[in-house]
Design an enzyme around this catalytic site. Structure first.
Site, PDB file in Angstrom:
ATOM      1  N   ASP A  87      52.886  75.898 105.148  1.00 22.32           N
ATOM      2  CA  ASP A  87      52.897  76.285 103.732  1.00 22.32           C
ATOM      3  C   ASP A  87      51.510  75.985 103.163  1.00 22.32           C
ATOM      4  O   ASP A  87      50.852  75.038 103.585  1.00 22.32           O
ATOM      5  CB  ASP A  87      53.960  75.469 102.988  1.00 22.32           C
ATOM      6  CG  ASP A  87      54.166  75.927 101.555  1.00 22.32           C
ATOM      7  OD1 ASP A  87      55.137  76.640 101.301  1.00 22.32           O
ATOM      8  OD2 ASP A  87      53.335  75.556 100.690  1.00 22.32           O
ATOM      9  N   HIS A  99      58.173  69.211  99.371  1.00 26.08           N
ATOM     10  CA  HIS A  99      57.557  68.352  98.347  1.00 26.08           C
ATOM     11  C   HIS A  99      58.444  67.164  97.955  1.00 26.08           C
ATOM     12  O   HIS A  99      57.953  66.222  97.325  1.00 26.08           O
ATOM     13  CB  HIS A  99      57.221  69.164  97.093  1.00 26.08           C
ATOM     14  CG  HIS A  99      56.159  70.200  97.305  1.00 26.08           C
ATOM     15  ND1 HIS A  99      54.899  69.884  97.773  1.00 26.08           N
ATOM     16  CD2 HIS A  99      56.175  71.552  97.131  1.00 26.08           C
ATOM     17  CE1 HIS A  99      54.186  71.001  97.875  1.00 26.08           C
ATOM     18  NE2 HIS A  99      54.932  72.017  97.506  1.00 26.08           N
ATOM     19  N   HIS A 157      50.662  74.749 100.481  1.00 26.81           N
ATOM     20  CA  HIS A 157      50.613  73.468  99.759  1.00 26.81           C
ATOM     21  C   HIS A 157      50.900  72.320 100.728  1.00 26.81           C
ATOM     22  O   HIS A 157      51.712  72.460 101.644  1.00 26.81           O
ATOM     23  CB  HIS A 157      51.653  73.453  98.634  1.00 26.81           C
ATOM     24  CG  HIS A 157      51.479  74.576  97.649  1.00 26.81           C
ATOM     25  ND1 HIS A 157      52.174  75.764  97.744  1.00 26.81           N
ATOM     26  CD2 HIS A 157      50.658  74.689  96.578  1.00 26.81           C
ATOM     27  CE1 HIS A 157      51.797  76.568  96.749  1.00 26.81           C
ATOM     28  NE2 HIS A 157      50.870  75.941  96.034  1.00 26.81           N
ATOM     29  N   ASP A 213      52.790  81.298 101.606  1.00 26.74           N
ATOM     30  CA  ASP A 213      51.934  81.406 100.424  1.00 26.74           C
ATOM     31  C   ASP A 213      50.439  81.260 100.736  1.00 26.74           C
ATOM     32  O   ASP A 213      49.617  81.252  99.810  1.00 26.74           O
ATOM     33  CB  ASP A 213      52.375  80.426  99.319  1.00 26.74           C
ATOM     34  CG  ASP A 213      52.846  79.091  99.858  1.00 26.74           C
ATOM     35  OD1 ASP A 213      52.640  78.829 101.061  1.00 26.74           O
ATOM     36  OD2 ASP A 213      53.402  78.300  99.073  1.00 26.74           O
TER      37      ASP A 213
HETATM   38 ZN   LIG Z   1      53.816  76.329  98.951  1.00 25.94          ZN
END
Ligand SMILES: [Zn+2]
Length: 313
Positions: free
Chosen positions: A167, A130, A169, A250
């Site tokens: 991931d 991120h 996200h 995740d």
């Molecule tokens: Zn994540």
């Protein structure tokens, strides 16, 4: 070949995000225990060095890094983000954890190039995908995988690098860093809508960004089909010289932060498919980085499947 080289460091356990925060030291302890326990994986576990800041500056400006480190508190925690996502904290022991997490990627590259190692895993925290050029967010400060890519280019003149991010996200940081750079192809499959809110299919950079947003409730079989069609087929066409992986776990059905329904075994299949492309185009070279994954039993199972996928194929 059942051996995987793992870079990690006890400093990464000292990063504290306060009580009830999902990104906690037990995640890394679980990952390392699981890798050590796996009877079908031989893990050579090495200490990650502190990254040389000159390598960090290949991605992040000096003034940004200086600012982050200047914010580190002497006690307690300090948040670096604004609402509504005020969950990215610095603690007194943050600096070395951040520098070791990034240093793991650098050491993995050196090990890969100099010692001809093919499968490497960076078991680190804080995660990185991120982190944008000048913005910490989503528990991330330095983009570990991006610095590794730049280091490969600068020091070893490797030009065509693929970063595959599974991931749950979207890796907004990695996308932002390479958005105008044809030498790095970034492919991400992620739940949408979900934090950080980026990663639409129409975000294509200069033809080097491939996003596969998937809806809540997606099951393993459907996930893998989309992963192949939207991500892997494009990575295959690019013919990367090396594949870097942002490995978050995740998207597991038990993960508390998202709503995708992968089984632990799906991570073997996902990894196998990545490695197959690396075997065709990249001399089998894969460096994987721990990103998210917040249910400890799911993480324990998934990491074994991922590492087995790395070494068996
Ligand atoms: Zn994540």
């Amino acid at each position: 070949m059942n051996e995987i080289i793992v870079f990690t460091h006890s400093d990464c356990l000292l990063k504290d995000n306060g009580p009830n925060h999902p990104e906690r030291k037990e995640r890394l302890q679980t990952v390392l225990r699981s890798i050590k326990e796996a009877t079908n994986i031989v893990a050579d576990i090495k200490d990650a060095p502190l990254v040389n800041l000159d390598n960090v500056f290949l991605v992040h400006p000096k003034k940004y890094i200086k600012k982050i480190f200047s914010l580190i508190p002497h006690s307690g925690l300090i948040g670096v983000e604004k609402e509504p996502y005020a969950d990215t904290f610095l603690c007194p022991n943050s600096k070395n954890a951040i520098l070791r997490s990034c240093g793991a990627g650098i050491a993995a590259v050196d090990s890969l190039i100099k010692n001809n190692r093919k499968r490497l895993f960076c078991a680190v925290r804080p995660p990185g995908h991120h982190a944008e050029t000048e913005r910490a967010n989503g528990f991330c400060f330095i983009n570990n995988v991006a610095v590794t890519a730049r280091y490969l280019q600068k020091k070893f003149h490797i030009r065509k690098i693929a970063i595959i991010d599974f991931d749950v996200h979207h890796g907004n940081g990695t996308q932002e860093i390479f958005f105008q750079d044809k030498t790095v192809v970034y492919g991400s499959i992620h739940e949408f809508p979900l934090f950080p809110g980026t990663g639409l299919e129409k975000e294509t950079g200069v033809g080097n960004i491939f996003n596969a947003p998937i809806v809540a409730g997606t099951q393993g079989k459907g996930y893998i089909k989309i992963f192949e069609e939207k991500i892997l087929d494009n990575i295959d066409k690019f013919k990367p010289e090396i594949i870097l992986v942002s490995a978050g776990f995740d998207a597991h059905k038990r993960d508390p932060l998202a709503h995708i329904n992968l089984e632990s075994e799906n991570y073997y299949e996902i990894t196998k498919k990545i490695v197959e492309i690396a075997n065709i185009h990249s001399q089998g070279r894969v460096i994987s980085f721990l990103e998210g994954g917040y249910d400890l039993p799911a993480l324990s199972e998934s990491i074994k499947e991922h590492c087995l996928g790395l070494v068996k194929n």
